[in-house]
Design an enzyme around this catalytic site. Structure first.
Site, PDB file in Angstrom:
ATOM      1  N   ASP A  47       0.981  -1.257  -0.215  1.00 21.06           N
ATOM      2  CA  ASP A  47      -0.213   0.169  -0.242  1.00 21.06           C
ATOM      3  C   ASP A  47       0.762   1.225   0.051  1.00 21.06           C
ATOM      4  O   ASP A  47       1.552   1.634   0.645  1.00 21.06           O
ATOM      5  CB  ASP A  47      -1.222  -0.454   1.213  1.00 21.06           C
ATOM      6  CG  ASP A  47      -1.838   1.054   1.372  1.00 21.06           C
ATOM      7  OD1 ASP A  47      -2.484   1.167   0.626  1.00 21.06           O
ATOM      8  OD2 ASP A  47      -1.204   2.103   1.886  1.00 21.06           O
ATOM      9  N   TYR A  52       2.540  10.225   0.655  1.00 20.19           N
ATOM     10  CA  TYR A  52       3.650   9.107   1.370  1.00 20.19           C
ATOM     11  C   TYR A  52       4.836   9.547   0.842  1.00 20.19           C
ATOM     12  O   TYR A  52       5.952   9.522   1.270  1.00 20.19           O
ATOM     13  CB  TYR A  52       3.606   7.609   0.984  1.00 20.19           C
ATOM     14  CG  TYR A  52       2.381   7.109   1.529  1.00 20.19           C
ATOM     15  CD1 TYR A  52       0.990   8.850   2.691  1.00 20.19           C
ATOM     16  CD2 TYR A  52       1.897   5.798   1.653  1.00 20.19           C
ATOM     17  CE1 TYR A  52       0.301   7.692   2.846  1.00 20.19           C
ATOM     18  CE2 TYR A  52       0.232   5.367   2.488  1.00 20.19           C
ATOM     19  CZ  TYR A  52      -0.856   6.170   2.421  1.00 20.19           C
ATOM     20  OH  TYR A  52      -1.632   6.347   3.754  1.00 20.19           O
ATOM     21  N   LYS A  81      -2.846   5.960  -4.320  1.00 22.82           N
ATOM     22  CA  LYS A  81      -4.026   7.014  -3.809  1.00 22.82           C
ATOM     23  C   LYS A  81      -4.337   8.300  -4.533  1.00 22.82           C
ATOM     24  O   LYS A  81      -2.884   8.724  -4.803  1.00 22.82           O
ATOM     25  CB  LYS A  81      -4.284   6.618  -2.450  1.00 22.82           C
ATOM     26  CG  LYS A  81      -3.939   5.938  -1.819  1.00 22.82           C
ATOM     27  CD  LYS A  81      -4.319   5.435   0.140  1.00 22.82           C
ATOM     28  CE  LYS A  81      -4.115   4.307   0.557  1.00 22.82           C
ATOM     29  NZ  LYS A  81      -2.498   4.320   0.197  1.00 22.82           N
ATOM     30  N   HIS A 112      -7.848   9.168  -2.090  1.00 17.32           N
ATOM     31  CA  HIS A 112      -7.696   8.869  -1.004  1.00 17.32           C
ATOM     32  C   HIS A 112      -8.187   9.784   0.483  1.00 17.32           C
ATOM     33  O   HIS A 112      -8.881   9.052   0.743  1.00 17.32           O
ATOM     34  CB  HIS A 112      -6.349   9.870  -0.928  1.00 17.32           C
ATOM     35  CG  HIS A 112      -4.967   9.223   0.324  1.00 17.32           C
ATOM     36  ND1 HIS A 112      -3.608   9.912   0.514  1.00 17.32           N
ATOM     37  CD2 HIS A 112      -5.451   9.022   1.646  1.00 17.32           C
ATOM     38  CE1 HIS A 112      -3.189   9.139   1.382  1.00 17.32           C
ATOM     39  NE2 HIS A 112      -3.884   8.450   1.915  1.00 17.32           N
TER      40      HIS A 112
END
Length: 315
Positions: A47, A52, A81, A112
């Site tokens: 994931d 990120y 996402k 997201h």
């Protein structure tokens, strides 16, 4: 150890234990090493997300493993996402994600958060003037086009309330395959799980341990006396108890730990079965949401003036 799987609405399989890659502070080499270790332990769901910053590390490690024939692309499941700054053009957002990953497709692409931001707002905490008017119908149409173009195998949402999913379904041609939300023994998401179950939407749990080690997380779940007592009873760890509880509810789990011993312990949660008495004790715990999303709330420019607006009074 074999990672068990759950079937999505099309019959395709999603590994029950996912490996989270949101790391603060971000260290590419550390993420890549952790992914290699996770692969060796049997993790097959990875994931990531644009926000990120871990997509290049995830892609590099996985593509190297594929090149070395340690694993095939078909054996792994990759989730990423759409950040709010790409709501205006999900196709371009996903194409950038694929470039970051070095892949031709992702298995699952999620919205997201239900928030649209200015195109320059590529950071985790938007400023007051970064918000734009939410147009979920247009954004979801873009997600559906990503699916049609073969850029992803499934589309879904994250941090969506029952009411937000219901509104999305009013105009969607393709329903979300997954809703990824915070869920753990102290935020059990009973109503949302029931709602999604009725709509054939799989629930995937992030922060199934309460997010210890993350900037916004807490050790309240793994330090809870009830969880610790159940762990002693089964000669297990509190983390294994929390994960086993989540698995017993039929959800998949996104677990983030780069510590090799904890990664192994987390995988071993698949072998732990809680009894009825354990589950009853957990269901009695006081609930409190940890990731509340305050960074998307303001009184002027956000579509969400209050926390209750963001979660539609489901918090």
């Amino acid at each position: 150890m074999r990672n068990e799987e759950v079937r999505l609405y099309s019959g395709s399989k999603l590994p029950l234990l996912g490996f989270g890659t949101a790391a603060f502070p971000y260290d590419r080499e550390r993420v890549e090493l952790a992914i290699w270790t996770a692969l060796k332990m049997g993790y097959r769901h990875f994931d990531t997300a644009k926000i990120y910053g871990s997509e290049p590390a995830v892609g590099s490690a996985l593509m190297e493993a594929i090149h070395d024939e340690a694993v095939s692309r078909e054996e792994i499941f990759v989730t990423s996402k759409l950040w709010g700054s790409d709501h205006h053009d999900p196709i371009s957002g996903l194409k950038q994600t694929l470039k970051n990953l070095g892949m031709e497709y992702v298995d699952l692409y999620l919205i997201h958060w239900p928030a649209k931001l200015k195109v320059w707002a590529n950071y985790a905490v938007p400023n007051e003037d970064d918000f734009e008017e939410l147009d979920m119908e247009s954004t979801w149409a873009g997600m559906e086009r990503c699916l049609d173009m073969g850029l992803c195998r499934f589309i879904g949402v994250s941090n969506f309330s029952c009411r937000k999913i219901q509104r999305l379904m009013e105009h969607a041609s393709v329903l979300p395959a997954v809703n990824q939300v915070e869920m753990h023994p102290m935020w059990r998401q009973k109503n949302l799980r029931e709602f999604c179950g009725e709509k054939n939407i799989h629930v995937s749990a992030y922060s199934p341990l309460g997010g210890p080690g993350s900037p916004w997380g807490t050790k309240a779940v793994v330090d809870n006396p009830v969880i610790c007592s159940i762990a002693r009873k089964h000669k297990a760890t509190p983390a294994q108890v929390a994960l086993s509880w989540g698995l017993s509810k039929g959800v998949s789990l996104i677990i983030k730990s780069f510590n090799q011993e904890r990664m192994k312990e987390n995988m071993e949660a698949l072998e732990l079965t809680l009894d009825h008495e354990d589950v009853v004790k957990i269901e009695r715990l006081e609930e409190k949401k940890i990731m509340r999303g305050e960074f998307l709330v303001n009184g002027t420019t956000s579509p969400y003036r209050t926390i209750q607006d963001l979660w539609d009074d489901e918090i």
